[in-house]
Design a protein around this motif. Structure first.
Motif, PDB file in Angstrom:
ATOM      1  N   GLU A 129       0.828  -1.208   0.000  1.00 38.16           N
ATOM      2  CA  GLU A 129       0.000   0.000   0.000  1.00 38.16           C
ATOM      3  C   GLU A 129       0.865   1.262   0.000  1.00 38.16           C
ATOM      4  N   LEU A 130       1.928   1.253   0.808  1.00 33.89           N
ATOM      5  CA  LEU A 130       2.810   2.421   0.878  1.00 33.89           C
ATOM      6  C   LEU A 130       3.500   2.670  -0.454  1.00 33.89           C
ATOM      7  N   LEU A 131       4.056   1.627  -1.038  1.00 38.09           N
ATOM      8  CA  LEU A 131       4.781   1.780  -2.306  1.00 38.09           C
ATOM      9  C   LEU A 131       3.833   2.107  -3.460  1.00 38.09           C
ATOM     10  N   GLU A 132       2.595   1.650  -3.367  1.00 29.34           N
ATOM     11  CA  GLU A 132       1.598   2.016  -4.382  1.00 29.34           C
ATOM     12  C   GLU A 132       1.319   3.515  -4.315  1.00 29.34           C
ATOM     13  N   ARG A 133       1.214   4.042  -3.112  1.00 27.36           N
ATOM     14  CA  ARG A 133       0.945   5.481  -2.959  1.00 27.36           C
ATOM     15  C   ARG A 133       2.138   6.322  -3.406  1.00 27.36           C
ATOM     16  N   ARG A 134       3.332   5.802  -3.225  1.00 26.37           N
ATOM     17  CA  ARG A 134       4.529   6.549  -3.591  1.00 26.37           C
ATOM     18  C   ARG A 134       4.877   6.384  -5.074  1.00 26.37           C
ATOM     19  N   TYR A 135       4.341   5.381  -5.712  1.00 29.96           N
ATOM     20  CA  TYR A 135       4.690   5.070  -7.096  1.00 29.96           C
ATOM     21  C   TYR A 135       4.332   6.228  -8.030  1.00 29.96           C
ATOM     22  N   ASP A 136       5.290   6.627  -8.864  1.00 31.97           N
ATOM     23  CA  ASP A 136       5.089   7.695  -9.860  1.00 31.97           C
ATOM     24  C   ASP A 136       4.788   9.063  -9.246  1.00 31.97           C
ATOM     25  N   SER A 137       5.080   9.233  -7.960  1.00 25.02           N
ATOM     26  CA  SER A 137       4.853  10.538  -7.346  1.00 25.02           C
ATOM     27  C   SER A 137       6.017  10.970  -6.458  1.00 25.02           C
ATOM     28  N   SER A 138       6.888  10.035  -6.087  1.00 24.08           N
ATOM     29  CA  SER A 138       8.010  10.339  -5.206  1.00 24.08           C
ATOM     30  C   SER A 138       9.097   9.288  -5.419  1.00 24.08           C
ATOM     31  N   SER A 139      10.188   9.412  -4.672  1.00 28.28           N
ATOM     32  CA  SER A 139      11.318   8.496  -4.825  1.00 28.28           C
ATOM     33  C   SER A 139      11.636   7.810  -3.501  1.00 28.28           C
ATOM     34  N   THR A 140      12.037   6.555  -3.596  1.00 27.98           N
ATOM     35  CA  THR A 140      12.394   5.789  -2.409  1.00 27.98           C
ATOM     36  C   THR A 140      13.785   5.193  -2.608  1.00 27.98           C
ATOM     37  N   VAL A 141      14.598   5.266  -1.555  1.00 28.24           N
ATOM     38  CA  VAL A 141      15.938   4.679  -1.573  1.00 28.24           C
ATOM     39  C   VAL A 141      15.926   3.448  -0.681  1.00 28.24           C
ATOM     40  N   PHE A 142      16.440   2.352  -1.191  1.00 27.60           N
ATOM     41  CA  PHE A 142      16.509   1.102  -0.436  1.00 27.60           C
ATOM     42  C   PHE A 142      17.974   0.749  -0.202  1.00 27.60           C
ATOM     43  N   CYS A 143      18.350   0.529   1.048  1.00 26.38           N
ATOM     44  CA  CYS A 143      19.702   0.110   1.398  1.00 26.38           C
ATOM     45  C   CYS A 143      19.605  -1.327   1.888  1.00 26.38           C
ATOM     46  N   THR A 144      20.268  -2.251   1.199  1.00 27.09           N
ATOM     47  CA  THR A 144      20.055  -3.664   1.496  1.00 27.09           C
ATOM     48  C   THR A 144      21.301  -4.511   1.251  1.00 27.09           C
ATOM     49  N   GLN A 145      21.387  -5.610   1.981  1.00 20.91           N
ATOM     50  CA  GLN A 145      22.448  -6.587   1.756  1.00 20.91           C
ATOM     51  C   GLN A 145      22.106  -7.531   0.610  1.00 20.91           C
ATOM     52  N   TYR A 146      20.830  -7.575   0.244  1.00 26.38           N
ATOM     53  CA  TYR A 146      20.365  -8.628  -0.651  1.00 26.38           C
ATOM     54  C   TYR A 146      20.263  -8.191  -2.108  1.00 26.38           C
ATOM     55  N   ALA A 147      20.783  -9.036  -2.987  1.00 26.90           N
ATOM     56  CA  ALA A 147      20.700  -8.792  -4.425  1.00 26.90           C
ATOM     57  C   ALA A 147      19.252  -8.942  -4.886  1.00 26.90           C
ATOM     58  N   LYS A 148      18.959  -8.360  -6.039  1.00 32.99           N
ATOM     59  CA  LYS A 148      17.580  -8.375  -6.551  1.00 32.99           C
ATOM     60  C   LYS A 148      17.028  -9.795  -6.677  1.00 32.99           C
ATOM     61  N   LYS A 149      17.883 -10.739  -7.029  1.00 32.56           N
ATOM     62  CA  LYS A 149      17.417 -12.118  -7.238  1.00 32.56           C
ATOM     63  C   LYS A 149      16.891 -12.757  -5.946  1.00 32.56           C
ATOM     64  N   ASP A 150      17.271 -12.196  -4.800  1.00 37.06           N
ATOM     65  CA  ASP A 150      16.837 -12.760  -3.520  1.00 37.06           C
ATOM     66  C   ASP A 150      15.585 -12.078  -2.959  1.00 37.06           C
ATOM     67  N   TRP A 151      15.187 -10.965  -3.555  1.00 38.52           N
ATOM     68  CA  TRP A 151      14.097 -10.185  -2.982  1.00 38.52           C
ATOM     69  C   TRP A 151      12.766 -10.933  -2.977  1.00 38.52           C
ATOM     70  N   HIS A 152      12.450 -11.575  -4.082  1.00 37.33           N
ATOM     71  CA  HIS A 152      11.134 -12.216  -4.222  1.00 37.33           C
ATOM     72  C   HIS A 152      10.910 -13.234  -3.111  1.00 37.33           C
ATOM     73  N   GLN A 153      11.916 -14.040  -2.856  1.00 33.08           N
ATOM     74  CA  GLN A 153      11.787 -15.060  -1.815  1.00 33.08           C
ATOM     75  C   GLN A 153      11.679 -14.427  -0.428  1.00 33.08           C
ATOM     76  N   ARG A 154      12.489 -13.408  -0.171  1.00 35.80           N
ATOM     77  CA  ARG A 154      12.459 -12.774   1.147  1.00 35.80           C
ATOM     78  C   ARG A 154      11.141 -12.020   1.373  1.00 35.80           C
ATOM     79  N   LEU A 155      10.492 -11.635   0.282  1.00 38.89           N
ATOM     80  CA  LEU A 155       9.179 -10.984   0.383  1.00 38.89           C
ATOM     81  C   LEU A 155       8.046 -11.996   0.495  1.00 38.89           C
ATOM     82  N   GLY A 156       8.397 -13.261   0.591  1.00 37.51           N
ATOM     83  CA  GLY A 156       7.401 -14.297   0.817  1.00 37.51           C
ATOM     84  C   GLY A 156       6.874 -14.971  -0.426  1.00 37.51           C
TER      85      GLY A 156
END
Length: 248
Positions: free
Chosen positions: A187-214
């Motif tokens: 919900e938060l990222l939907e509201r921010r989409y195409d209207s603002s910018s978000t910075v993500f600082c993470t240890q995990y490569a993109k290929k690992d995100w889907h699994q960690r997001l459940g």
């Protein structure tokens, strides 16, 4: 320009232009000798505006809650082994990615400077007079948990975090989010989409995100609102804390 009388100063301060009063009061008559009235007023307004802008920027930086308030992209340690591209960092410093509503991902090993980069970028945004905010993912989850139990708390919380022009989320996906947190992120990222910018600082490569997001549709939807319009920067595997300690 003659000094202002006390009543004039009172009226100007009452109107909220104290900085202009101060700028006029400190003008050096020797340096401004020979200037016409319009030039002296312009000089005073320029000085007052500079003071106003500095105060506004300092206020934005203070309220941004930066982990490293003194972080500065201009003083970034560009060790070759980090693989950081000076051109990319300089481009980020212009904050054009914010006007384009792009996201930024800093991904790298523990201690590789992700939090510093996130703080420096948020500070740069403040200097461009954008509203920025830094938050660790565990703290974001904790504040969400506290808000959802209050009447109207969820909507108020979402409006607050959706309103920041730049939001820095540190320690992104450090712990796999619960179902409730996944719904909040979507919900938060939907509201921010195409209207603002978000910075993500993470240890995990993109290929690992889907699994960690459940996995599943929630993971698909969250990633869809991040990855297609993101600038990805790998911060390497050099431990900058160790490097700084050795250098010191």
């Amino acid at each position: 320009m003659s000094h202002l009388d006390s009543e004039t100063k009172r009226k100007l301060r009452e109107m909220g232009v104290s900085s202009l009063v101060d700028a006029i009061e400190v003008q050096d008559d020797t340096l401004t000798l020979g200037m016409v009235f319009e030039e002296r007023i312009k000089l005073a307004v320029d000085d007052a505006h500079a003071t106003f802008t500095h105060a506004k920027v300092e206020g934005l930086i203070r309220r941004a809650g930066l982990r490293y308030p003194n972080a500065d992209l201009r003083r970034l340690d560009m060790l070759e082994q980090r693989g950081l591209d000076r051109g990319v960092i300089a481009q980020l410093g212009t904050c054009q990615f914010i006007t384009r509503q792009q996201n930024v991902v800093f991904q790298g090993f523990t201690g590789s400077g992700k939090s510093y980069l996130g703080s420096a970028l948020a500070k740069q945004a403040c200097q461009h007079r954008y509203r920025a905010h830094y938050v660790r993912m565990p703290d974001l989850e904790e504040s969400w948990a506290a808000a959802r139990d209050k009447p109207g708390g969820k909507e108020k919380w979402l409006r607050k975090y959706a309103a920041f022009t730049l939001l820095v989320i540190d320690e992104w996906l450090l712990d796999p989010p619960t179902d409730d947190v996944r719904s909040m992120l979507l919900e938060l990222l939907e509201r921010r989409y195409d209207s603002s910018s978000t910075v993500f600082c993470t240890q995990y490569a993109k290929k690992d995100w889907h699994q960690r997001l459940g996995g599943g549709v929630h993971a698909d939807a969250i990633m869809d609102r991040i990855v297609h319009n993101a600038i990805w920067i790998e911060t390497g595997n050099t431990n900058m804390r160790e490097h700084t300690a050795v250098a010191g």
